[in-house]
Design a protein around this motif. Structure first.
Motif, PDB file in Angstrom:
ATOM      1  N   LYS A  76     -65.294 -29.092 -27.821  1.00 33.79           N
ATOM      2  CA  LYS A  76     -65.616 -30.201 -26.927  1.00 33.79           C
ATOM      3  C   LYS A  76     -65.717 -29.697 -25.490  1.00 33.79           C
ATOM      4  N   THR A  77     -66.899 -29.868 -24.881  1.00 35.60           N
ATOM      5  CA  THR A  77     -67.005 -29.613 -23.440  1.00 35.60           C
ATOM      6  C   THR A  77     -66.569 -30.905 -22.739  1.00 35.60           C
ATOM      7  N   ILE A  78     -65.927 -30.751 -21.576  1.00 35.95           N
ATOM      8  CA  ILE A  78     -65.408 -31.938 -20.891  1.00 35.95           C
ATOM      9  C   ILE A  78     -65.652 -31.803 -19.383  1.00 35.95           C
ATOM     10  N   PRO A  79     -66.502 -32.684 -18.810  1.00 37.04           N
ATOM     11  CA  PRO A  79     -66.774 -32.602 -17.372  1.00 37.04           C
ATOM     12  C   PRO A  79     -65.566 -33.090 -16.573  1.00 37.04           C
ATOM     13  N   VAL A  80     -65.144 -32.285 -15.581  1.00 37.42           N
ATOM     14  CA  VAL A  80     -63.981 -32.654 -14.768  1.00 37.42           C
ATOM     15  C   VAL A  80     -64.356 -32.684 -13.284  1.00 37.42           C
ATOM     16  N   ASP A  81     -63.584 -33.468 -12.518  1.00 39.45           N
ATOM     17  CA  ASP A  81     -63.818 -33.535 -11.070  1.00 39.45           C
ATOM     18  C   ASP A  81     -63.018 -32.438 -10.360  1.00 39.45           C
ATOM     19  N   ASP A  82     -63.002 -32.494  -9.026  1.00 41.00           N
ATOM     20  CA  ASP A  82     -62.326 -31.448  -8.240  1.00 41.00           C
ATOM     21  C   ASP A  82     -60.827 -31.359  -8.530  1.00 41.00           C
ATOM     22  N   ASN A  83     -60.247 -32.465  -9.005  1.00 39.44           N
ATOM     23  CA  ASN A  83     -58.815 -32.474  -9.315  1.00 39.44           C
ATOM     24  C   ASN A  83     -58.535 -32.142 -10.773  1.00 39.44           C
ATOM     25  N   GLY A  84     -59.586 -31.779 -11.506  1.00 40.37           N
ATOM     26  CA  GLY A  84     -59.402 -31.437 -12.912  1.00 40.37           C
ATOM     27  C   GLY A  84     -59.278 -32.651 -13.811  1.00 40.37           C
ATOM     28  N   LYS A  85     -59.666 -33.838 -13.296  1.00 44.29           N
ATOM     29  CA  LYS A  85     -59.583 -35.063 -14.108  1.00 44.29           C
ATOM     30  C   LYS A  85     -60.897 -35.262 -14.870  1.00 44.29           C
ATOM     31  N   PRO A  86     -60.827 -35.572 -16.182  1.00 45.66           N
ATOM     32  CA  PRO A  86     -62.056 -35.834 -16.940  1.00 45.66           C
ATOM     33  C   PRO A  86     -62.846 -36.980 -16.305  1.00 45.66           C
ATOM     34  N   MET A  87     -64.177 -36.820 -16.297  1.00 41.05           N
ATOM     35  CA  MET A  87     -65.031 -37.801 -15.625  1.00 41.05           C
ATOM     36  C   MET A  87     -65.625 -38.829 -16.577  1.00 41.05           C
ATOM     37  N   GLU A  88     -65.435 -38.625 -17.866  1.00 38.68           N
ATOM     38  CA  GLU A  88     -65.966 -39.586 -18.831  1.00 38.68           C
ATOM     39  C   GLU A  88     -65.178 -39.498 -20.129  1.00 38.68           C
ATOM     40  N   THR A  89     -65.372 -40.513 -20.970  1.00 38.13           N
ATOM     41  CA  THR A  89     -64.728 -40.499 -22.279  1.00 38.13           C
ATOM     42  C   THR A  89     -65.357 -39.393 -23.131  1.00 38.13           C
ATOM     43  N   THR A  90     -64.666 -38.982 -24.191  1.00 39.91           N
ATOM     44  CA  THR A  90     -65.143 -37.880 -25.031  1.00 39.91           C
ATOM     45  C   THR A  90     -65.575 -38.404 -26.392  1.00 39.91           C
ATOM     46  N   TYR A  91     -66.838 -38.196 -26.716  1.00 47.04           N
ATOM     47  CA  TYR A  91     -67.370 -38.641 -28.009  1.00 47.04           C
ATOM     48  C   TYR A  91     -66.775 -37.813 -29.140  1.00 47.04           C
ATOM     49  N   VAL A  92     -66.334 -38.494 -30.207  1.00 51.94           N
ATOM     50  CA  VAL A  92     -65.769 -37.779 -31.356  1.00 51.94           C
ATOM     51  C   VAL A  92     -66.751 -37.763 -32.524  1.00 51.94           C
ATOM     52  N   THR A  93     -67.134 -38.948 -33.009  1.00 38.66           N
ATOM     53  CA  THR A  93     -68.023 -39.012 -34.160  1.00 38.66           C
ATOM     54  C   THR A  93     -68.539 -40.431 -34.343  1.00 38.66           C
ATOM     55  N   VAL A  94     -69.564 -40.595 -35.157  1.00 40.47           N
ATOM     56  CA  VAL A  94     -70.099 -41.920 -35.480  1.00 40.47           C
ATOM     57  C   VAL A  94     -69.084 -42.657 -36.351  1.00 40.47           C
ATOM     58  N   ALA A  95     -68.960 -43.963 -36.140  1.00 35.31           N
ATOM     59  CA  ALA A  95     -68.022 -44.760 -36.937  1.00 35.31           C
ATOM     60  C   ALA A  95     -68.719 -45.295 -38.188  1.00 35.31           C
ATOM     61  N   PRO A  96     -68.042 -45.215 -39.347  1.00 37.42           N
ATOM     62  CA  PRO A  96     -68.630 -45.800 -40.558  1.00 37.42           C
ATOM     63  C   PRO A  96     -68.491 -47.325 -40.501  1.00 37.42           C
ATOM     64  N   LEU A  97     -69.574 -48.043 -40.743  1.00 39.47           N
ATOM     65  CA  LEU A  97     -69.538 -49.504 -40.631  1.00 39.47           C
ATOM     66  C   LEU A  97     -69.695 -50.205 -41.982  1.00 39.47           C
ATOM     67  N   ILE A  98     -70.014 -49.428 -43.039  1.00 35.82           N
ATOM     68  CA  ILE A  98     -70.075 -49.989 -44.400  1.00 35.82           C
ATOM     69  C   ILE A  98     -69.411 -48.989 -45.360  1.00 35.82           C
ATOM     70  N   ASN A  99     -69.168 -49.431 -46.581  1.00 35.40           N
ATOM     71  CA  ASN A  99     -68.568 -48.566 -47.622  1.00 35.40           C
ATOM     72  C   ASN A  99     -67.273 -47.909 -47.148  1.00 35.40           C
ATOM     73  N   ILE A 100     -66.396 -48.707 -46.573  1.00 33.77           N
ATOM     74  CA  ILE A 100     -65.154 -48.137 -46.013  1.00 33.77           C
ATOM     75  C   ILE A 100     -63.921 -48.543 -46.812  1.00 33.77           C
ATOM     76  N   GLN A 101     -64.137 -49.249 -47.903  1.00 32.62           N
ATOM     77  CA  GLN A 101     -63.000 -49.709 -48.716  1.00 32.62           C
ATOM     78  C   GLN A 101     -62.158 -48.519 -49.181  1.00 32.62           C
ATOM     79  N   GLY A 102     -60.866 -48.590 -48.921  1.00 30.18           N
ATOM     80  CA  GLY A 102     -59.969 -47.534 -49.389  1.00 30.18           C
ATOM     81  C   GLY A 102     -59.937 -46.291 -48.503  1.00 30.18           C
ATOM     82  N   LEU A 103     -60.755 -46.265 -47.447  1.00 32.31           N
ATOM     83  CA  LEU A 103     -60.774 -45.086 -46.564  1.00 32.31           C
ATOM     84  C   LEU A 103     -59.462 -45.011 -45.782  1.00 32.31           C
TER      85      LEU A 103
END
Length: 224
Positions: A76-103
Motif C-alpha cells: 500500500k502506497t500512502i500519501p502523507v503531508d509534511d507532518n507525516g499524516k496520511p492525506m486520504e483513506t486507504t482502499y483495501v478491496t471491493v465489497a461483496p454485495l451478493i452471495n455473502i451467506q455464511g461468509l
C-alpha cells in the motif's frame, strides 16, 4: 517501459528493495524504467501505486489477492503531508454485495489482504510536482490483537447491513477504523446487491477503506 523487475523471493529481499527506494523521488524511479511521469494525477489516480508495484515486482495487479501472494504481503502506497499524516483513506478491496451467506471475517478478502502490509509513505502535497515527490521509509506491519478486533467488528457490522438489504443506509461515518464507500469509475457504474426483501437490486459498487485515524496510528507507532 523496461521489463518489470523480477518479484522478490523473500521478505528480506522485498524490504531491501523498498528501503533502497526510500529518499528517491517518483521521477527518479520512473526514469529508471523509462516511464513518463504525469504532470498531475487528475487522470492518473493510480499511477503512483502502479509505479511502486512495478519497481518492487508486485504480481497481483487488480486481482483480489495480496500483491506478493507468495510472501503473504499486501503493498500500500500512502500519501502523507509534511507532518507525516496520511492525506486520504486507504482502499483495501471491493465489497461483496451478493452471495455473502455464511461468509466469515476470517474468509474475507479484507482479512486476507490486511494480514501483512508493506506501507510505502510518499509525499502527497499537491504543490510538489509529482516527479519531485519523495518516497519515504517503508513499514512492514501486521495488525495486533486490538487492531484485528476493531477491523473484525467494523467488517461484521458493515456486512450485516449488506446482508439485510440496507447497503444504501451505510455512510462513510459507519465503522471505527473501516468504512464502506462507493467505488466505481463514476456514479453510472452499477452492480447487483441484496435489496430490502432479499430481492437483488442494482446499486453502485462499494469498496472497503481504512480510515485516516487508523493508518495515522500505524505510521505514528513506527516513526515515533
Amino acid at each position: 517501459m523496461k521489463k518489470a523487475p523480477v518479484s522478490p523471493k523473500t521478505v528480506e529481499e522485498l524490504m531491501q528493495r523498498a528501503n533502497d527506494m526510500a529518499g528517491l523521488t517518483l521521477g527518479q524511479v520512473a526514469d529508471t524504467h523509462n516511464i513518463t511521469t504525469p504532470i498531475d494525477l487528475k487522470r492518473d489516480k493510480g499511477w503512483i501505486g502502479q509505479l511502486i508495484e512495478h519497481e518492487l515486482g508486485a504480481l497481483a495487479g487488480s486481482k483480489p489477492e495480496q500483491d506478493f501472494l507468495h510472501l503473504g504481503i499486501e503493498l500500500k502506497t500512502i500519501p502523507v503531508d509534511d507532518n507525516g499524516k496520511p492525506m486520504e483513506t486507504t482502499y483495501v478491496t471491493v465489497a461483496p454485495l451478493i452471495n455473502i451467506q455464511g461468509l466469515t471475517w476470517e474468509e474475507s478478502i479484507v482479512y486476507h489482504k490486511l494480514q501483512t502490509v508493506l506501507w510505502v509513505p510518499i509525499q502527497g502535497n499537491r504543490d510538489i510536482p509529482v516527479a519531485q515527490r519523495q518516497i519515504g521509509t517503508p513499514i512492514l506491519w501486521s495488525p495486533n490483537d486490538d487492531e484485528l478486533a476493531l477491523l473484525k467488528q467494523d467488517w461484521e457490522e458493515i456486512m450485516e447491513f449488506i446482508a439485510i438489504g440496507e447497503v444504501q443506509q451505510l455512510t462513510a461515518r459507519h465503522g471505527e477504523v473501516l468504512q464502506l464507500r462507493p467505488k466505481g469509475a463514476n456514479s453510472r457504474s452499477v452492480t447487483q446487491s441484496i435489496g430490502k426483501d432479499g430481492i437483488k437490486e442494482l446499486t453502485n459498487p462499494r469498496g472497503f477503506y481504512l480510515k485516516i485515524s487508523f493508518t495515522q496510528a500505524i505510521l505514528s507507532r513506527f516513526f515515533n
